[in-house]
Structure formats: C-alpha cells, structure tokens
Motif scaffolding. Structure first.
Motif, PDB file in Angstrom:
ATOM      1  N   GLU A   1       0.829  -1.208   0.000  1.00 39.42           N
ATOM      2  CA  GLU A   1       0.000   0.000   0.000  1.00 39.42           C
ATOM      3  C   GLU A   1       0.863   1.259   0.000  1.00 39.42           C
ATOM      4  OE1 GLU A   1      -2.517  -0.426   3.360  1.00 39.42           O
ATOM      5  OE2 GLU A   1      -3.866  -1.869   2.393  1.00 39.42           O
ATOM      6  N   LYS A   2       1.945   1.218   0.758  1.00 39.76           N
ATOM      7  CA  LYS A   2       2.856   2.358   0.795  1.00 39.76           C
ATOM      8  C   LYS A   2       3.475   2.604  -0.579  1.00 39.76           C
ATOM      9  CE  LYS A   2       6.888   4.133   3.305  1.00 39.76           C
ATOM     10  NZ  LYS A   2       7.886   3.837   4.379  1.00 39.76           N
ATOM     11  N   LYS A   3       3.847   1.508  -1.274  1.00 37.37           N
ATOM     12  CA  LYS A   3       4.440   1.651  -2.602  1.00 37.37           C
ATOM     13  C   LYS A   3       3.426   2.190  -3.599  1.00 37.37           C
ATOM     14  CE  LYS A   3       7.700   1.333  -5.591  1.00 37.37           C
ATOM     15  NZ  LYS A   3       8.871   2.225  -5.510  1.00 37.37           N
ATOM     16  N   ALA A   4       2.183   1.712  -3.525  1.00 34.78           N
ATOM     17  CA  ALA A   4       1.153   2.213  -4.430  1.00 34.78           C
ATOM     18  C   ALA A   4       0.916   3.704  -4.198  1.00 34.78           C
ATOM     19  CB  ALA A   4      -0.148   1.428  -4.232  1.00 34.78           C
ATOM     20  N   ASP A   5       0.884   4.112  -2.937  1.00 37.55           N
ATOM     21  CA  ASP A   5       0.747   5.545  -2.623  1.00 37.55           C
ATOM     22  C   ASP A   5       1.892   6.345  -3.236  1.00 37.55           C
ATOM     23  OD1 ASP A   5      -1.578   5.274  -1.163  1.00 37.55           O
ATOM     24  OD2 ASP A   5      -0.549   5.063   0.757  1.00 37.55           O
ATOM     25  N   SER A   6       3.114   5.823  -3.091  1.00 35.60           N
ATOM     26  CA  SER A   6       4.293   6.514  -3.592  1.00 35.60           C
ATOM     27  C   SER A   6       4.249   6.669  -5.106  1.00 35.60           C
ATOM     28  CB  SER A   6       5.553   5.748  -3.176  1.00 35.60           C
ATOM     29  OG  SER A   6       6.714   6.307  -3.752  1.00 35.60           O
ATOM     30  N   LEU A   7       3.876   5.601  -5.815  1.00 36.78           N
ATOM     31  CA  LEU A   7       3.810   5.664  -7.272  1.00 36.78           C
ATOM     32  C   LEU A   7       2.772   6.685  -7.739  1.00 36.78           C
ATOM     33  CD1 LEU A   7       4.027   1.880  -8.237  1.00 36.78           C
ATOM     34  CD2 LEU A   7       5.695   3.641  -8.809  1.00 36.78           C
ATOM     35  N   GLU A   8       1.590   6.619  -7.165  1.00 36.55           N
ATOM     36  CA  GLU A   8       0.527   7.512  -7.613  1.00 36.55           C
ATOM     37  C   GLU A   8       0.829   8.969  -7.270  1.00 36.55           C
ATOM     38  OE1 GLU A   8      -3.003   5.699  -5.980  1.00 36.55           O
ATOM     39  OE2 GLU A   8      -3.245   4.440  -7.760  1.00 36.55           O
TER      40      GLU A   8
ATOM     41  N   ALA B   1       8.419  -1.870  -8.948  1.00 35.14           N
ATOM     42  CA  ALA B   1       7.018  -1.603  -9.241  1.00 35.14           C
ATOM     43  C   ALA B   1       6.910  -0.431 -10.209  1.00 35.14           C
ATOM     44  CB  ALA B   1       6.264  -1.306  -7.952  1.00 35.14           C
ATOM     45  N   TYR B   2       6.098  -0.587 -11.245  1.00 34.33           N
ATOM     46  CA  TYR B   2       5.964   0.460 -12.260  1.00 34.33           C
ATOM     47  C   TYR B   2       4.501   0.750 -12.585  1.00 34.33           C
ATOM     48  CZ  TYR B   2       4.784  -3.202 -15.599  1.00 34.33           C
ATOM     49  OH  TYR B   2       4.165  -4.234 -16.244  1.00 34.33           O
ATOM     50  N   ALA B   3       3.555   0.018 -11.994  1.00 32.65           N
ATOM     51  CA  ALA B   3       2.136   0.206 -12.284  1.00 32.65           C
ATOM     52  C   ALA B   3       1.339  -0.117 -11.025  1.00 32.65           C
ATOM     53  CB  ALA B   3       1.698  -0.686 -13.448  1.00 32.65           C
ATOM     54  N   VAL B   4       0.058   0.270 -11.043  1.00 30.77           N
ATOM     55  CA  VAL B   4      -0.851  -0.037  -9.935  1.00 30.77           C
ATOM     56  C   VAL B   4      -2.105  -0.671 -10.515  1.00 30.77           C
ATOM     57  CG1 VAL B   4      -2.267   0.891  -8.065  1.00 30.77           C
ATOM     58  CG2 VAL B   4       0.026   1.815  -8.471  1.00 30.77           C
TER      59      VAL B   4
ATOM     60  N   MET C   1     -11.298  -3.751 -14.214  1.00 28.12           N
ATOM     61  CA  MET C   1     -10.064  -3.501 -13.471  1.00 28.12           C
ATOM     62  C   MET C   1      -9.285  -2.437 -14.228  1.00 28.12           C
ATOM     63  SD  MET C   1      -7.922  -6.959 -14.432  1.00 28.12           S
ATOM     64  CE  MET C   1      -9.363  -8.025 -14.580  1.00 28.12           C
ATOM     65  N   THR C   2      -8.459  -1.691 -13.526  1.00 29.16           N
ATOM     66  CA  THR C   2      -7.625  -0.687 -14.180  1.00 29.16           C
ATOM     67  C   THR C   2      -6.169  -0.938 -13.858  1.00 29.16           C
ATOM     68  OG1 THR C   2      -7.765   0.891 -12.337  1.00 29.16           O
ATOM     69  CG2 THR C   2      -9.445   1.052 -14.082  1.00 29.16           C
ATOM     70  N   VAL C   3      -5.318  -0.581 -14.796  1.00 25.37           N
ATOM     71  CA  VAL C   3      -3.877  -0.642 -14.607  1.00 25.37           C
ATOM     72  C   VAL C   3      -3.344   0.754 -14.868  1.00 25.37           C
ATOM     73  CG1 VAL C   3      -1.705  -1.684 -15.330  1.00 25.37           C
ATOM     74  CG2 VAL C   3      -3.806  -3.041 -15.356  1.00 25.37           C
ATOM     75  N   GLY C   4      -2.875   1.416 -13.825  1.00 30.02           N
ATOM     76  CA  GLY C   4      -2.358   2.759 -13.957  1.00 30.02           C
ATOM     77  C   GLY C   4      -0.844   2.742 -14.094  1.00 30.02           C
ATOM     78  N   THR C   5      -0.332   3.497 -15.044  1.00 29.78           N
ATOM     79  CA  THR C   5       1.106   3.678 -15.219  1.00 29.78           C
ATOM     80  C   THR C   5       1.407   5.183 -15.204  1.00 29.78           C
ATOM     81  OG1 THR C   5       1.080   3.837 -17.627  1.00 29.78           O
ATOM     82  CG2 THR C   5       1.173   1.617 -16.680  1.00 29.78           C
ATOM     83  N   ARG C   6       2.649   5.520 -15.392  1.00 34.34           N
ATOM     84  CA  ARG C   6       3.049   6.927 -15.407  1.00 34.34           C
ATOM     85  C   ARG C   6       2.352   7.701 -16.515  1.00 34.34           C
ATOM     86  NH1 ARG C   6       9.088   7.683 -17.056  1.00 34.34           N
ATOM     87  NH2 ARG C   6       8.126   6.853 -18.954  1.00 34.34           N
TER      88      ARG C   6
ATOM     89  N   LEU D   1      -8.844  -5.363 -23.081  1.00 33.34           N
ATOM     90  CA  LEU D   1      -8.696  -3.923 -22.969  1.00 33.34           C
ATOM     91  C   LEU D   1      -9.925  -3.248 -23.563  1.00 33.34           C
ATOM     92  CD1 LEU D   1      -6.735  -1.562 -22.217  1.00 33.34           C
ATOM     93  CD2 LEU D   1      -5.959  -1.645 -24.590  1.00 33.34           C
ATOM     94  N   THR D   2     -10.573  -2.374 -22.773  1.00 32.68           N
ATOM     95  CA  THR D   2     -11.796  -1.731 -23.247  1.00 32.68           C
ATOM     96  C   THR D   2     -11.715  -0.207 -23.235  1.00 32.68           C
ATOM     97  OG1 THR D   2     -12.709  -2.006 -20.999  1.00 32.68           O
ATOM     98  CG2 THR D   2     -13.331  -3.641 -22.653  1.00 32.68           C
ATOM     99  N   ALA D   3     -10.697   0.377 -22.575  1.00 31.41           N
ATOM    100  CA  ALA D   3     -10.576   1.831 -22.551  1.00 31.41           C
ATOM    101  C   ALA D   3      -9.165   2.209 -22.165  1.00 31.41           C
ATOM    102  CB  ALA D   3     -11.580   2.454 -21.575  1.00 31.41           C
ATOM    103  N   MET D   4      -8.771   3.436 -22.560  1.00 37.94           N
ATOM    104  CA  MET D   4      -7.466   3.969 -22.200  1.00 37.94           C
ATOM    105  C   MET D   4      -7.611   5.459 -21.985  1.00 37.94           C
ATOM    106  SD  MET D   4      -4.695   5.849 -23.267  1.00 37.94           S
ATOM    107  CE  MET D   4      -4.946   5.975 -25.021  1.00 37.94           C
ATOM    108  N   ARG D   5      -7.077   5.969 -20.884  1.00 39.38           N
ATOM    109  CA  ARG D   5      -7.140   7.408 -20.589  1.00 39.38           C
ATOM    110  C   ARG D   5      -5.738   7.917 -20.321  1.00 39.38           C
ATOM    111  NH1 ARG D   5      -7.177   9.812 -15.736  1.00 39.38           N
ATOM    112  NH2 ARG D   5      -7.769   7.869 -14.663  1.00 39.38           N
ATOM    113  N   PRO D   6      -5.231   8.842 -21.134  1.00 36.66           N
ATOM    114  CA  PRO D   6      -3.898   9.407 -20.870  1.00 36.66           C
ATOM    115  C   PRO D   6      -3.926  10.226 -19.578  1.00 36.66           C
ATOM    116  CG  PRO D   6      -4.708  10.024 -23.059  1.00 36.66           C
ATOM    117  CD  PRO D   6      -5.836   9.410 -22.348  1.00 36.66           C
ATOM    118  N   ARG D   7      -2.794  10.302 -18.930  1.00 32.99           N
ATOM    119  CA  ARG D   7      -2.703  11.137 -17.729  1.00 32.99           C
ATOM    120  C   ARG D   7      -2.484  12.598 -18.143  1.00 32.99           C
ATOM    121  NH1 ARG D   7      -2.687   8.473 -13.014  1.00 32.99           N
ATOM    122  NH2 ARG D   7      -2.086   6.276 -13.034  1.00 32.99           N
TER     123      ARG D   7
END
Length: 262
Positions: A53-60, A116-119, A186-191, A256-262
C-alpha cells in the motif's frame, strides 16, 4: 511417642521419564508450529500488505506530481502576449508516431527490473496493488506485489499482459480472485495512462505448467476450448488454487476496453 520415618519417593521408571520428556517435546514443537503458522498467515500478510500500500501511494503521488509539472511546462510553452509558439508537426499527423501511452504494435517490452511500475485496481475485490516485473517470490510476490510475467505484453499493448499473485500469505492480493465475473472491470495505472480491462472469461483450474494461458493469444494447452483464437489486447491474472495449496492454477482473462492518458 513413636517416630515416623518417611521413606524416599520411588524413582521414576525409565519408561515413564521417556514418555514425560516426549510429551514435553511434542508440546514445545506444537507451540513452535503454531507460532510459525501465525507468522505466515498473519504477520507476513500484515507486513507485505502495508509495504504494498505504501508503494502504491508513492507511485501515484509521483505520477500526480509529474503530471502537474507537465501541465506547468505546457502552459509556459505559449509566447508572451498570448502568441502560440510553433510546435512543429501536430500530433497525429501522417507519418508521426503515436505518443508512448498509445498501444503500438511491436513496442518493446523492456528489461525486467523487479521494480514496481504500475498499480492494479480491482473494485469488486477492493484491491489496489503495485505491479512489478518478474514473478520471483523473493523479489516480487513475497513483497505483496503482483508480478508481471517476463516476455508478455506491457499494459495497454497488443498481446497478453499476464500477471501472477499470491492467494495466501505475503499480502495475498489475489485471495478472492475466484469472485471475479465477466463484466467486472479492473484498471492498470502507469506513469503515462490508465488502462481499463473488462473480465471476459475464467478458467477455474489448470496445471501450473499450462503455459498457453499466458501466451500472446491466451489459450489453455491443458483444457481444450478455454481461451482465445485471435490476436487482441488481453490481460491474464493467475494464482494458486485451491486456497492454501499450489496444486493447480486459477486463471482470469480480460480484454482492454478503454485507455485514458494522464
């Protein structure tokens, strides 16, 4: 007055002493085993889950800060007095490559780093967990992370983005994977982007050696008729089954059904 002489208590027989010592040893061993079980089922879960959880917080948090910096640079790229600077060929013009977060056929998978590179988020399971390259226990899975199988597709890319996670102990992120049903998201978030996958199929049991389930076009090599027969953008989640064993593998597939750029 008569004098009473107390005799010494009879010495324990050798067999009695042996049984007594054996009972003590069994009791001690039982307590040690109980502590080991408590450590595996409770303490390792608590440690790994907290670290994940700490790592996920850090990445996001890192991605949010970089997105803010990018927006600030974009605002600063306009000229004084409102004049827009020439940015060259607009994105999407013929002959220009797509931005890095757009799925691109043949994009390189990148070297495994075990970082870790994604959440991964699965709302039905209340799950939020980091994703790291590799499926080694010490380097990835025992940290409470979900592991990305080597040589499978990156998030959002053509092919099969295949993941593994513990079902029991060490954070057990995939403990309730069997609760997923077709249509769950489900979602997979990256940078660079957030990719949405929708659960499509499940395979309740197969062999640990069934490599077909994580192939570019996932299809079981052990259970005929389970999987796909054409290329696409897939995600595969795998874990041990039944619970508290590693005899078989449970598999969940999505598209894969959707993609949203950051």
């Amino acid at each position: 007055m008569p004098v009473v002489v107390h005799g010494q208590a009879p010495a324990r027989r050798p067999l009695t002493r042996l049984l007594w010592y054996a009972a003590e040893a069994v009791l001690t061993l039982g307590l040690v085993l109980l502590l080991l079980v408590a450590h595996q089922l409770w303490w390792t879960n608590r440690q790994a889950r907290a670290a994940a959880e700490k790592k996920a917080d850090s990445l996001e948090r890192e991605w949010k800060e970089k997105a803010g910096e990018g927006a600030a640079r974009a605002r600063g790229s306009s000229g004084e007095g409102g004049a827009v600077r020439d940015r060259g060929t607009p994105r999407g013009a013929p002959g220009t490559p797509p931005p890095p977060h757009i799925p691109t056929r043949g994009a390189p998978a990148g070297p495994p780093t075990q970082h870790a590179y994604a959440v991964l988020r699965i709302p039905r399971l209340g799950l939020r967990v980091p994703v790291a390259d590799g499926v080694s226990k010490g380097g990835v899975l025992n940290k409470g992370y979900v592991g990305h199988y080597p040589r499978t597709a990156r998030p959002g890319r053509p092919g099969n983005f295949a993941l593994a996670g513990h079902r029991n102990t060490h954070g057990e992120p995939f403990r309730h994977l069997d609760r997923l049903r077709p249509g769950d998201r489900m979602t997979v978030g990256t940078r660079d982007a957030v990719y949405t996958y929708t659960v499509d199929k499940t395979l309740d049991r197969t062999s640990p050696r069934d490599g077909g389930v994580i192939a570019p076009v996932p299809r079981s090599a052990v259970r005929p008729g389970h999987g796909y027969d054409r290329a696409g953008y897939y995600v595969t989640l795998t874990t041990c089954t039944p619970a508290y064993t590693s005899k078989y593998r449970l598999v969940v597939w999505g598209k894969l059904t959707a993609m949203r750029p950051r």
